[in-house]
Design a protein around this motif. Structure first.
Motif, PDB file in Angstrom:
ATOM      1  N   VAL A   1       0.843  -1.201   0.000  1.00 29.48           N
ATOM      2  CA  VAL A   1       0.000   0.000   0.000  1.00 29.48           C
ATOM      3  C   VAL A   1       0.880   1.254   0.000  1.00 29.48           C
ATOM      4  N   LEU A   2       1.888   1.288   0.868  1.00 33.84           N
ATOM      5  CA  LEU A   2       2.740   2.460   1.005  1.00 33.84           C
ATOM      6  C   LEU A   2       3.474   2.804  -0.282  1.00 33.84           C
ATOM      7  N   HIS A   3       3.916   1.807  -1.020  1.00 36.26           N
ATOM      8  CA  HIS A   3       4.720   2.061  -2.213  1.00 36.26           C
ATOM      9  C   HIS A   3       4.002   1.748  -3.517  1.00 36.26           C
ATOM     10  N   GLY A   4       2.762   1.277  -3.447  1.00 36.30           N
ATOM     11  CA  GLY A   4       2.068   0.862  -4.656  1.00 36.30           C
ATOM     12  C   GLY A   4       1.069   1.858  -5.214  1.00 36.30           C
ATOM     13  N   PHE A   5       1.105   3.089  -4.743  1.00 37.43           N
ATOM     14  CA  PHE A   5       0.136   4.074  -5.235  1.00 37.43           C
ATOM     15  C   PHE A   5       0.490   4.502  -6.663  1.00 37.43           C
ATOM     16  N   SER A   6      -0.515   4.999  -7.372  1.00 33.79           N
ATOM     17  CA  SER A   6      -0.330   5.388  -8.781  1.00 33.79           C
ATOM     18  C   SER A   6      -0.088   6.874  -8.974  1.00 33.79           C
ATOM     19  N   ARG A   7      -0.766   7.716  -8.174  1.00 34.16           N
ATOM     20  CA  ARG A   7      -0.706   9.161  -8.397  1.00 34.16           C
ATOM     21  C   ARG A   7      -0.228   9.953  -7.189  1.00 34.16           C
ATOM     22  N   SER A   8      -0.815   9.679  -6.015  1.00 31.65           N
ATOM     23  CA  SER A   8      -0.527  10.550  -4.875  1.00 31.65           C
ATOM     24  C   SER A   8      -0.578   9.800  -3.548  1.00 31.65           C
ATOM     25  N   ALA A   9       0.270  10.286  -2.641  1.00 38.03           N
ATOM     26  CA  ALA A   9       0.283   9.799  -1.263  1.00 38.03           C
ATOM     27  C   ALA A   9       0.350  11.024  -0.362  1.00 38.03           C
ATOM     28  N   PHE A  10      -0.463  11.031   0.678  1.00 40.27           N
ATOM     29  CA  PHE A  10      -0.514  12.143   1.623  1.00 40.27           C
ATOM     30  C   PHE A  10      -0.494  11.585   3.033  1.00 40.27           C
ATOM     31  N   ARG A  11       0.296  12.218   3.906  1.00 36.76           N
ATOM     32  CA  ARG A  11       0.367  11.806   5.316  1.00 36.76           C
ATOM     33  C   ARG A  11       0.043  12.996   6.196  1.00 36.76           C
TER      34      ARG A  11
ATOM     35  N   THR B   1      -7.650   5.221  -0.995  1.00 36.54           N
ATOM     36  CA  THR B   1      -7.217   4.273   0.030  1.00 36.54           C
ATOM     37  C   THR B   1      -6.724   5.040   1.240  1.00 36.54           C
ATOM     38  N   VAL B   2      -7.352   4.811   2.382  1.00 36.58           N
ATOM     39  CA  VAL B   2      -6.979   5.481   3.626  1.00 36.58           C
ATOM     40  C   VAL B   2      -6.482   4.442   4.622  1.00 36.58           C
ATOM     41  N   VAL B   3      -5.363   4.787   5.267  1.00 33.82           N
ATOM     42  CA  VAL B   3      -4.808   3.939   6.314  1.00 33.82           C
ATOM     43  C   VAL B   3      -4.648   4.800   7.564  1.00 33.82           C
ATOM     44  N   LEU B   4      -5.336   4.401   8.647  1.00 36.78           N
ATOM     45  CA  LEU B   4      -5.190   5.082   9.923  1.00 36.78           C
ATOM     46  C   LEU B   4      -3.925   4.576  10.600  1.00 36.78           C
ATOM     47  N   MET B   5      -3.164   5.520  11.137  1.00 32.82           N
ATOM     48  CA  MET B   5      -1.940   5.206  11.871  1.00 32.82           C
ATOM     49  C   MET B   5      -2.256   5.442  13.344  1.00 32.82           C
ATOM     50  N   ASN B   6      -2.348   4.383  14.129  1.00 30.13           N
ATOM     51  CA  ASN B   6      -2.757   4.486  15.528  1.00 30.13           C
ATOM     52  C   ASN B   6      -1.547   4.368  16.449  1.00 30.13           C
ATOM     53  N   TYR B   7      -1.490   5.276  17.433  1.00 36.62           N
ATOM     54  CA  TYR B   7      -0.348   5.378  18.332  1.00 36.62           C
ATOM     55  C   TYR B   7      -0.796   5.470  19.779  1.00 36.62           C
ATOM     56  N   GLU B   8       0.081   4.998  20.673  1.00 37.33           N
ATOM     57  CA  GLU B   8      -0.060   5.251  22.107  1.00 37.33           C
ATOM     58  C   GLU B   8       0.267   6.728  22.348  1.00 37.33           C
ATOM     59  N   PRO B   9      -0.129   7.296  23.500  1.00 34.35           N
ATOM     60  CA  PRO B   9       0.195   8.702  23.772  1.00 34.35           C
ATOM     61  C   PRO B   9       1.690   9.032  23.702  1.00 34.35           C
ATOM     62  N   ASP B  10       2.564   8.044  23.983  1.00 34.74           N
ATOM     63  CA  ASP B  10       4.006   8.310  23.922  1.00 34.74           C
ATOM     64  C   ASP B  10       4.575   8.212  22.508  1.00 34.74           C
ATOM     65  N   GLY B  11       3.725   7.934  21.516  1.00 37.60           N
ATOM     66  CA  GLY B  11       4.187   7.849  20.129  1.00 37.60           C
ATOM     67  C   GLY B  11       4.533   6.452  19.668  1.00 37.60           C
ATOM     68  N   THR B  12       4.330   5.449  20.504  1.00 35.20           N
ATOM     69  CA  THR B  12       4.557   4.067  20.086  1.00 35.20           C
ATOM     70  C   THR B  12       3.414   3.643  19.176  1.00 35.20           C
ATOM     71  N   GLN B  13       3.764   3.104  18.011  1.00 39.21           N
ATOM     72  CA  GLN B  13       2.711   2.705  17.078  1.00 39.21           C
ATOM     73  C   GLN B  13       1.971   1.476  17.600  1.00 39.21           C
ATOM     74  N   ILE B  14       0.648   1.541  17.517  1.00 38.92           N
ATOM     75  CA  ILE B  14      -0.206   0.421  17.899  1.00 38.92           C
ATOM     76  C   ILE B  14      -0.438  -0.461  16.680  1.00 38.92           C
ATOM     77  N   ASP B  15      -0.944   0.180  15.609  1.00 39.45           N
ATOM     78  CA  ASP B  15      -1.243  -0.565  14.394  1.00 39.45           C
ATOM     79  C   ASP B  15      -1.545   0.393  13.242  1.00 39.45           C
ATOM     80  N   ARG B  16      -1.774  -0.202  12.075  1.00 38.00           N
ATOM     81  CA  ARG B  16      -2.227   0.505  10.879  1.00 38.00           C
ATOM     82  C   ARG B  16      -3.512  -0.187  10.432  1.00 38.00           C
ATOM     83  N   VAL B  17      -4.533   0.617  10.179  1.00 36.49           N
ATOM     84  CA  VAL B  17      -5.828   0.041   9.840  1.00 36.49           C
ATOM     85  C   VAL B  17      -6.307   0.605   8.511  1.00 36.49           C
ATOM     86  N   LEU B  18      -6.592  -0.283   7.568  1.00 38.78           N
ATOM     87  CA  LEU B  18      -7.164   0.108   6.286  1.00 38.78           C
ATOM     88  C   LEU B  18      -8.619   0.495   6.511  1.00 38.78           C
TER      89      LEU B  18
END
Length: 174
Positions: free
Chosen positions: A11-21, A125-142
């Motif tokens: 998903v991260l590298h397979g886009f055709s036109r645009s990626a936004f974070r 295609t939207v992917v939520l980036m979920n983090y703990e309050p200290d910035g530790t990543q929890i998961d990525r959700v499509l």
């Protein structure tokens, strides 16, 4: 659906036109960065004119093929040590073709953006980036279903932000 490993990389590298974070946190806890951050705080800096990484190589390839990569990071001043460290990499990322932007909310209210990191690829295609309050990543959700709200948040974030270069001119970062 949770995204990890090869599925995330596709998903991260397979886009055709645009990626936004959209980035909303003042710090992210990333494995392997603690030593680099300590070195940064002790005065060690990368050379933005010669720095290269897998990410900068990908950014150059995306730009060469007409694909855009854009990021807006929401900040408040004074910048956290982590943000100052991360900003060190924004200059070479911008030189490699990423449109890095900063939305400074120090002296203004949030214009209606969520307190939620996400990526949006090719407007669909939207992917939520979920983090703990200290910035530790929890998961990525499509995200399944309609992505219109995320496209609107992207539009708002880009409209309300300034380029990284303009932010640095106005406020500095070291």
């Amino acid at each position: 659906m949770l995204l990890d490993g090869e599925d995330w990389q596709r998903v991260l590298h397979g886009f055709s036109r645009s990626a936004f974070r959209l980035e909303t946190l003042p710090a992210y806890k990333v494995a392997g960065e603690a030593e680099e951050i300590e070195e940064f705080l002790n005065g060690n800096r990368i050379d933005p004119d010669t720095y290269a990484s897998g990410w900068t190589d990908r950014l150059k390839a995306h730009a060469a093929s007409g694909r855009t990569v854009q990021r807006v990071h929401i900040v408040t001043r004074p910048l956290s040590d982590y943000l100052r460290y991360e900003f060190m990499y924004y200059e070479p990322h911008a030189k490699a073709g990423e449109d890095v932007r900063i939305l400074d909310l120090t002296d203004r209210p949030n214009p209606g953006l969520p307190n939620q990191d996400f990526w949006i690829f090719d407007d669909s295609t939207v992917v939520l980036m979920n983090y703990e309050p200290d910035g530790t990543q929890i998961d990525r959700v499509l995200v399944e279903g309609e992505t219109g709200q995320y496209r609107e948040w992207r539009r708002l974030a880009v409209t309300e932000s300034v380029s990284f270069a303009d932010f640095v001119k106005e406020h500095g970062w070291q």
